[in-house]
Design an enzyme around this catalytic site. Structure first.
Site, PDB file in Angstrom:
ATOM      1  N   TYR A 193     -63.026 -21.747  33.138  1.00 25.82           N
ATOM      2  CA  TYR A 193     -63.606 -23.097  33.101  1.00 25.82           C
ATOM      3  C   TYR A 193     -62.558 -24.087  32.581  1.00 25.82           C
ATOM      4  CZ  TYR A 193     -64.623 -21.279  28.350  1.00 25.82           C
ATOM      5  OH  TYR A 193     -64.545 -20.689  27.109  1.00 25.82           O
TER       6      TYR A 193
ATOM      7  N   ARG B 279     -60.816 -23.972  21.517  1.00 25.10           N
ATOM      8  CA  ARG B 279     -61.135 -23.655  20.120  1.00 25.10           C
ATOM      9  C   ARG B 279     -60.310 -24.472  19.153  1.00 25.10           C
ATOM     10  NH1 ARG B 279     -63.388 -18.595  18.588  1.00 25.10           N
ATOM     11  NH2 ARG B 279     -64.330 -17.784  20.450  1.00 25.10           N
TER      12      ARG B 279
ATOM     13  N   ASP C 246     -70.413 -14.433  12.042  1.00 24.15           N
ATOM     14  CA  ASP C 246     -70.065 -13.056  12.412  1.00 24.15           C
ATOM     15  C   ASP C 246     -70.189 -12.084  11.234  1.00 24.15           C
ATOM     16  OD1 ASP C 246     -69.596 -13.782  14.998  1.00 24.15           O
ATOM     17  OD2 ASP C 246     -67.504 -13.141  15.054  1.00 24.15           O
TER      18      ASP C 246
HETATM   19  C1  LIG Z   1     -63.595 -13.047  23.906  1.00 21.56           C
HETATM   20  C2  LIG Z   1     -64.542 -13.859  23.098  1.00 21.56           C
HETATM   21  C3  LIG Z   1     -65.137 -14.996  23.638  1.00 21.56           C
HETATM   22  C4  LIG Z   1     -66.064 -15.732  22.900  1.00 21.56           C
HETATM   23  N1  LIG Z   1     -66.618 -16.843  23.460  1.00 21.56           N
HETATM   24  C5  LIG Z   1     -67.559 -17.528  22.778  1.00 21.56           C
HETATM   25  C6  LIG Z   1     -68.174 -18.683  23.350  1.00 21.56           C
HETATM   26  O1  LIG Z   1     -67.822 -19.084  24.469  1.00 21.56           O
HETATM   27  N2  LIG Z   1     -69.131 -19.331  22.637  1.00 21.56           N
HETATM   28  C7  LIG Z   1     -69.514 -18.910  21.383  1.00 21.56           C
HETATM   29  O2  LIG Z   1     -70.409 -19.532  20.769  1.00 21.56           O
HETATM   30  N3  LIG Z   1     -68.926 -17.830  20.794  1.00 21.56           N
HETATM   31  C8  LIG Z   1     -67.965 -17.137  21.453  1.00 21.56           C
HETATM   32  N4  LIG Z   1     -67.355 -16.060  20.870  1.00 21.56           N
HETATM   33  C9  LIG Z   1     -67.749 -15.647  19.510  1.00 21.56           C
HETATM   34  C10 LIG Z   1     -67.083 -16.492  18.431  1.00 21.56           C
HETATM   35  O3  LIG Z   1     -65.687 -16.508  18.600  1.00 21.56           O
HETATM   36  C11 LIG Z   1     -67.398 -15.945  17.032  1.00 21.56           C
HETATM   37  O4  LIG Z   1     -68.762 -15.628  16.948  1.00 21.56           O
HETATM   38  C12 LIG Z   1     -67.065 -17.010  15.976  1.00 21.56           C
HETATM   39  O5  LIG Z   1     -65.700 -17.330  16.010  1.00 21.56           O
HETATM   40  C13 LIG Z   1     -67.466 -16.511  14.591  1.00 21.56           C
HETATM   41  O6  LIG Z   1     -67.131 -17.487  13.636  1.00 21.56           O
HETATM   42  P1  LIG Z   1     -67.159 -17.156  12.086  1.00 21.56           P
HETATM   43  O7  LIG Z   1     -66.784 -18.429  11.407  1.00 21.56           O
HETATM   44  O8  LIG Z   1     -68.448 -16.499  11.734  1.00 21.56           O
HETATM   45  O9  LIG Z   1     -66.055 -16.034  11.882  1.00 21.56           O
HETATM   46  P2  LIG Z   1     -64.436 -16.088  12.134  1.00 21.56           P
HETATM   47  O10 LIG Z   1     -64.100 -17.054  13.205  1.00 21.56           O
HETATM   48  O11 LIG Z   1     -64.037 -14.686  12.288  1.00 21.56           O
HETATM   49  O12 LIG Z   1     -63.893 -16.681  10.769  1.00 21.56           O
HETATM   50  C14 LIG Z   1     -63.806 -15.917   9.587  1.00 21.56           C
HETATM   51  C15 LIG Z   1     -62.755 -16.553   8.676  1.00 21.56           C
HETATM   52  O13 LIG Z   1     -62.796 -15.896   7.412  1.00 21.56           O
HETATM   53  C16 LIG Z   1     -61.475 -15.649   6.983  1.00 21.56           C
HETATM   54  N5  LIG Z   1     -61.553 -14.509   6.054  1.00 21.56           N
HETATM   55  C17 LIG Z   1     -61.828 -13.211   6.348  1.00 21.56           C
HETATM   56  N6  LIG Z   1     -61.859 -12.479   5.226  1.00 21.56           N
HETATM   57  C18 LIG Z   1     -61.593 -13.333   4.186  1.00 21.56           C
HETATM   58  C19 LIG Z   1     -61.516 -13.182   2.772  1.00 21.56           C
HETATM   59  N7  LIG Z   1     -61.708 -11.989   2.170  1.00 21.56           N
HETATM   60  N8  LIG Z   1     -61.232 -14.269   2.012  1.00 21.56           N
HETATM   61  C20 LIG Z   1     -61.032 -15.497   2.591  1.00 21.56           C
HETATM   62  N9  LIG Z   1     -61.108 -15.693   3.932  1.00 21.56           N
HETATM   63  C21 LIG Z   1     -61.396 -14.625   4.709  1.00 21.56           C
HETATM   64  C22 LIG Z   1     -60.705 -15.371   8.268  1.00 21.56           C
HETATM   65  O14 LIG Z   1     -59.315 -15.564   8.080  1.00 21.56           O
HETATM   66  C23 LIG Z   1     -61.328 -16.398   9.204  1.00 21.56           C
HETATM   67  O15 LIG Z   1     -60.686 -17.640   9.139  1.00 21.56           O
HETATM   68  C24 LIG Z   1     -66.398 -15.313  21.581  1.00 21.56           C
HETATM   69  C25 LIG Z   1     -65.782 -14.195  21.008  1.00 21.56           C
HETATM   70  C26 LIG Z   1     -64.851 -13.475  21.749  1.00 21.56           C
HETATM   71  C27 LIG Z   1     -64.205 -12.267  21.118  1.00 21.56           C
END
Ligand SMILES: Cc1cc2nc3c(=O)[nH]c(=O)nc-3n(C[C@H](O)[C@H](O)[C@H](O)COP(=O)(O)OP(=O)(O)OC[C@H]3O[C@@H](n4cnc5c(N)ncnc54)[C@H](O)[C@@H]3O)c2cc1C
Length: 403
Positions: A221, A109, A300
């Site tokens: 992996y 990551r 997410d």
């Molecule tokens: C165990 C595990 C394994 C996984 N493996 C995979 C995989 O192999 N392949 C895959 O595709 N997905 C995988 N996922 C899922 C993946 O990690 C998430 O779906 C992805 O990281 C979501 O990205 P995002 O940018 O939507 O949210 P996030 O990564 O949660 O980013 C949200 C960001 O917003 C910021 N934030 C929050 N609130 C505020 C606010 N009010 N103001 C400003 N900033 C804020 C946070 O600090 C963060 O930086 C896995 C998840 C888990 C738990």
């Protein structure tokens, strides 16, 4: 296209927010990303990126930045926990690349985040504001004003659209009216990475290895171009922590992955890491409406899912491509266009697919953790179906294209 366009504001600089910023800037938008963290930290774990996601990253020109860090798995090797026996091998490698027009990637990551961050900081039309927390917004005749906070200082910023990429516990999602809490899956994931030279050659092979056990499974992996091994152990537990870097205990894992239920090779691997990180697993049911006016959700924040299909980040990356496509089409030229309409088309292009993946991820989780004798029936069915047929069942997932 020019940078005379007004800003799109993105709350959250996770994989979703960073990818969306790059995709929007490629369409000629100015983008402001607000991130509450002071630094974009390397989350210590691996990630699998399937062809539906790598296609988008390649189209955004990220291949060169990522290439040194990638491993292309030849297959997913599914194994029975107790015997270690191979149940089925789902072919990936060049086979999958040929079938889906893009490869499957395994990487750290931190390497993905660094490549995205590098592309973001290299783009003159993207501004990343760290240590800034999104709080609220107000829509008016000239677009919208986003309210944010740096420590005690309240700040605001003008934009033509606001995208909430602020993750599972999204502030914007609540502001849009969904005050429900994420759904705890009564499962936790412990993750670790170890140097590749500490494991046997069999475990260094370019494969995703998936061990299925009762109420638990194990995935490992190679990542970092083969220099490290990522290990994920998922099991039933009541720990509900929200953080991304809670420490996990080796002993805790070994008491769950018992000798009675797990092969020695699996337990030996689980005994290697000195440092584990722990995540509680949550999802939410599909959301019928993602936004209103010039405001929407992504990743997410919109559709958190359980990690059993390795598609959460992939869906955020797909969202980013469609968001940019819709806004780019609606706001062509120097006029601001109609961002609200563009966001509704983005949502209607994304809702059904992401809901299907959320549901499928939940179902897969149930199948992975079955107790005997249902697990025996599952293993026989998987073996009889064979790897190619199993992969074909995921064509709808992997063969997705942005346009
Ligand atoms: C165990 C595990 C394994 C996984 N493996 C995979 C995989 O192999 N392949 C895959 O595709 N997905 C995988 N996922 C899922 C993946 O990690 C998430 O779906 C992805 O990281 C979501 O990205 P995002 O940018 O939507 O949210 P996030 O990564 O949660 O980013 C949200 C960001 O917003 C910021 N934030 C929050 N609130 C505020 C606010 N009010 N103001 C400003 N900033 C804020 C946070 O600090 C963060 O930086 C896995 C998840 C888990 C738990």
């Amino acid at each position: 296209m020019t940078s005379t366009r007004d800003s799109i504001v993105i709350a959250g600089a996770g994989i979703g927010g960073l990818t969306a910023a790059i995709a929007l800037a490629a369409k000629g938008f100015r983008v402001s990303i607000l991130e509450q963290a002071e630094r974009i930290e390397e989350a210590g774990a691996g990630i699998q990126l399937p062809p539906n996601a790598t296609r988008v990253l390649r189209a955004l020109g990220l291949t060169e930045r990522l290439a040194p860090h990638l491993v292309v798995p030849q297959a997913i090797r599914v194994r029975a926990a107790r015997s270690g026996r191979e149940i089925v091998r789902i072919p990936l490698g060049t086979d999958a690349e040929f079938r889906y027009g893009s490869p499957y990637w395994l990487l750290h990551r931190g390497d993905l985040q660094a490549a995205l961050l590098d592309a973001v900081t290299a783009h003159r039309d993207i501004t990343l504001k760290l240590g800034v927390r999104f709080e609220d917004y107000a829509v008016h005749s000239k677009g919208l004003t986003v309210q944010m906070r740096r420590g005690r200082v309240a700040l605001d910023q003008h934009g033509i659209a606001l995208v909430g990429a602020d993750g599972l516990w999204s502030t914007l999602r609540a502001r849009l009216g969904d005050n429900s809490a994420p759904r705890f899956a009564e499962r936790v994931a412990l993750r670790a990475t170890i140097p590749a030279e500490t494991v046997s050659p069999e475990l260094r092979e370019p494969l995703t290895q998936l061990w299925l056990g009762r109420d638990a499974h194990l995935v490992h992996y190679p990542i970092r171009g083969g220099a490290a091994i990522n290990i994920v152990a998922i099991f039933r537990d009541n720990w509900k922590g929200r953080e991304w870097s809670a420490p996990g205990e080796r002993q805790d894992i070994l008491t769950r992955f018992t000798q009675r239920r797990w092969a020695d090779a699996a337990r030996a691997l689980l005994a290697l890491p000195d440092r584990w990180l722990k995540w509680a697993l949550y999802d939410r049911p599909p959301l019928p409406r993602w936004g209103t006016g010039p405001v929407t959700l992504l990743g997410d924040a919109a559709h958190p899912m359980l990690p059993f299909l390795a598609q959460g980040a992939a869906m955020a990356i797909e969202d980013a491509a469609i968001l940019a496509e819709c806004l780019g089409t609606a706001c062509r030229g120097k006029e601001p266009g109609d961002p609200a309409r563009a966001l509704r088309s983005y949502e209607s292009m994304r809702r059904a697919r992401t809901a299907r993946v959320q549901r499928a991820a939940r179902r897969v989780g149930e199948t992975y953790h079955l107790p005997p004798p249902a697990s025996l029936a599952r293993n026989i069915a998987l073996g009889m179906m064979g790897g190619e047929k199993l992969r074909e069942r995921y064509d709808w997932l992997y063969d997705w294209r942005a346009i």
